[in-house]
Motif scaffolding. Structure first.
Motif, short mmCIF file in Angstrom:
data_model
loop_
_atom_site.label_atom_id
_atom_site.label_comp_id
_atom_site.label_asym_id
_atom_site.label_seq_id
_atom_site.Cartn_x
_atom_site.Cartn_y
_atom_site.Cartn_z
N GLN A 128 0.84 -1.20 0.00
CA GLN A 128 0.00 0.00 0.00
C GLN A 128 0.87 1.25 0.00
O GLN A 128 0.80 2.09 0.91
N PRO A 129 1.72 1.38 -1.02
CA PRO A 129 2.68 2.50 -1.04
C PRO A 129 2.04 3.87 -1.06
O PRO A 129 2.64 4.84 -0.57
N ASN A 130 0.84 4.00 -1.60
CA ASN A 130 0.19 5.30 -1.66
C ASN A 130 -0.17 5.85 -0.29
O ASN A 130 -0.43 7.05 -0.14
N LEU A 131 -0.16 4.98 0.72
CA LEU A 131 -0.47 5.41 2.07
C LEU A 131 0.71 6.12 2.73
O LEU A 131 0.54 6.84 3.72
N LEU A 132 1.90 5.94 2.16
CA LEU A 132 3.12 6.40 2.80
C LEU A 132 3.75 7.57 2.06
O LEU A 132 4.03 7.48 0.86
N LYS A 133 3.99 8.66 2.79
CA LYS A 133 4.75 9.77 2.24
C LYS A 133 6.24 9.54 2.45
O LYS A 133 7.07 9.88 1.62
N SER A 134 6.59 8.94 3.58
CA SER A 134 7.97 8.56 3.86
C SER A 134 7.97 7.50 4.95
O SER A 134 6.95 7.27 5.61
N MET A 135 9.13 6.87 5.13
CA MET A 135 9.30 5.89 6.21
C MET A 135 10.61 6.16 6.93
O MET A 135 11.62 6.52 6.31
N VAL A 136 10.59 5.96 8.24
CA VAL A 136 11.81 5.89 9.04
C VAL A 136 11.80 4.51 9.70
O VAL A 136 10.89 4.19 10.48
N LEU A 137 12.77 3.69 9.35
CA LEU A 137 12.84 2.31 9.84
C LEU A 137 13.97 2.22 10.84
O LEU A 137 15.15 2.36 10.48
N VAL A 138 13.64 1.98 12.10
CA VAL A 138 14.61 2.03 13.19
C VAL A 138 15.03 0.61 13.56
O VAL A 138 14.22 -0.18 14.06
N ASN A 139 16.28 0.28 13.30
CA ASN A 139 16.83 -1.04 13.64
C ASN A 139 15.91 -2.16 13.13
O ASN A 139 15.52 -3.07 13.86
N ALA A 140 15.58 -2.05 11.86
CA ALA A 140 14.68 -3.01 11.21
C ALA A 140 15.49 -3.97 10.34
O ALA A 140 16.71 -3.88 10.24
N TRP A 141 14.80 -4.89 9.70
CA TRP A 141 15.46 -5.88 8.86
C TRP A 141 14.48 -6.40 7.82
O TRP A 141 13.26 -6.29 7.97
N SER A 142 15.00 -7.02 6.76
CA SER A 142 14.16 -7.52 5.68
C SER A 142 14.10 -9.04 5.62
O SER A 142 13.33 -9.60 4.84
N SER A 143 14.92 -9.69 6.42
CA SER A 143 14.92 -11.16 6.44
C SER A 143 15.55 -11.62 7.75
O SER A 143 16.26 -10.86 8.42
N LEU A 282 12.24 14.30 8.10
CA LEU A 282 10.87 14.62 7.68
C LEU A 282 10.78 16.00 7.07
O LEU A 282 10.03 16.22 6.10
N ALA A 283 11.54 16.95 7.60
CA ALA A 283 11.52 18.31 7.04
C ALA A 283 12.08 18.31 5.63
O ALA A 283 11.57 19.01 4.74
N ARG A 284 13.13 17.53 5.40
CA ARG A 284 13.68 17.45 4.05
C ARG A 284 12.70 16.83 3.06
O ARG A 284 12.57 17.27 1.92
N ILE A 285 12.01 15.78 3.52
CA ILE A 285 11.03 15.13 2.65
C ILE A 285 9.88 16.08 2.32
O ILE A 285 9.39 16.12 1.19
N ALA A 286 9.44 16.83 3.33
CA ALA A 286 8.33 17.77 3.12
C ALA A 286 8.70 18.86 2.15
O ALA A 286 7.85 19.39 1.43
#
Length: 286
Positions: A128-143, A282-286
């Motif tokens: 659901q990418p249209n729901l997201l303007k940006s993401m901050v992923l803190v100590n996350a992982w993909s596998s 977030l300020a840079r993204i905005a």
């Protein structure tokens, strides 16, 4: 201080898919802080394994100055009542959050997710990418990775032995730097005593550990185009910071920031530095 606070419950229903199909119903507790207009820029915070909205308390004062801030207890945790099946997955958590945001009439948001919460964000970035303007992923992982899985295997063994007290002590070791633990020993002992008397449903907790352990989207990371900050900690005991680098290497619009200190839960241990980094992004993204 936060300028406003609203709280409530959103009823969630959905079909969980797995070896067995079962209907799941529950209600998600949410809180809205800061700006009240639905047109205000919105930041959604999603917690890690504990799933609690209160995890983000150190962020509220800074973020509510310019944003509508939504926090929530993930289903099956804290005030969000629900029984989770053994086949529960991160995709189910992402769907539940999407339903909640639809009920709250959120068209698009900045998403900040810690650990398991970051996995929820990655799933939303795929589905659901249209729901997201940006993401901050803190100590996350993909596998899954062997080190983190070993940590969770120890947690599961302690739960099986009904050593909830040791589970909570291990949790502190995985979340916080050693010097921070020493400096906050009295506070941690008080908090652990409280948590021991309000320990989460073990079956739900095991289902959530199973969900994060099974999460693997390495092959589809290149499809996530949401502007993303992968925020890692060099001294994270639970998740090696290189897992965030793997995200950035694969995702086309992602960048990496590595904090030298703070442990796995730097939003708690060094909130001023953490908040500054995220707000600047977030300020840079905005």
């Amino acid at each position: 201080m936060p300028s406003d606070k609203q709280a409530g419950y959103a009823h969630i229903s959905g079909e969980m898919k797995g070896e067995e199909r079962s209907e799941m119903y529950g209600k998600i507790h949410y809180e809205i802080h800061g700006l009240t207009s639905p047109d205000a820029p919105t930041v959604v915070f999603s917690s890690g394994l504990g799933g609690a909205a209160k995890f983000w308390q150190p962020q509220l004062a800074d973020f509510t100055q310019g944003y509508r801030v939504i926090t929530y207890d993930q289903l099956g945790t804290n005030k969000s009542v629900g029984d989770l099946p053994a086949t529960y997955r991160i995709s189910d958590m992402a769907n539940e959050l999407a339903v909640l945001l639809k009920k709250l009439e959120v068209q698009q948001c900045h998403f900040v997710g810690h650990a398991l919460g970051g996995l929820v964000g990655l799933e939303l970035g795929l589905t659901q990418p249209n729901l997201l303007k940006s993401m901050v992923l803190v100590n996350a992982w993909s596998s899954p990775n062997p080190h983190t899985l070993r940590c969770f295997d120890i947690r599961k063994t302690l739960l099986a032995a009904d050593r909830k007290d040791m589970y909570l002590q291990l949790q502190a070791l995985l979340l916080f730097p050693p010097d921070w633990i020493a400096a906050n020993a009295a506070h941690l002992e008080e908090e652990e005593a409280h948590l021991l008397n309000h320990f989460p449903d073990v079956d739900n907790l095991l289902a959530r550990i199973g969900a994060l352990s099974a999460f693997d989207i390495d092959d589809t990371l290149t499809n996530i185009t949401t502007p993303t900050l992968a925020l890692a900690n060099k001294d994270d005991t639970l998740v090696p910071w290189q897992r965030s680098k793997l995200l950035v290497d694969a995702m086309p619009n992602a960048e990496l920031s590595v904090m030298k200190y703070g442990g796995h839960a730097s939003s708690i241990t060094v909130p001023e530095e953490f908040n500054k980094l995220v707000l600047e992004y977030l300020a840079r993204i905005a």
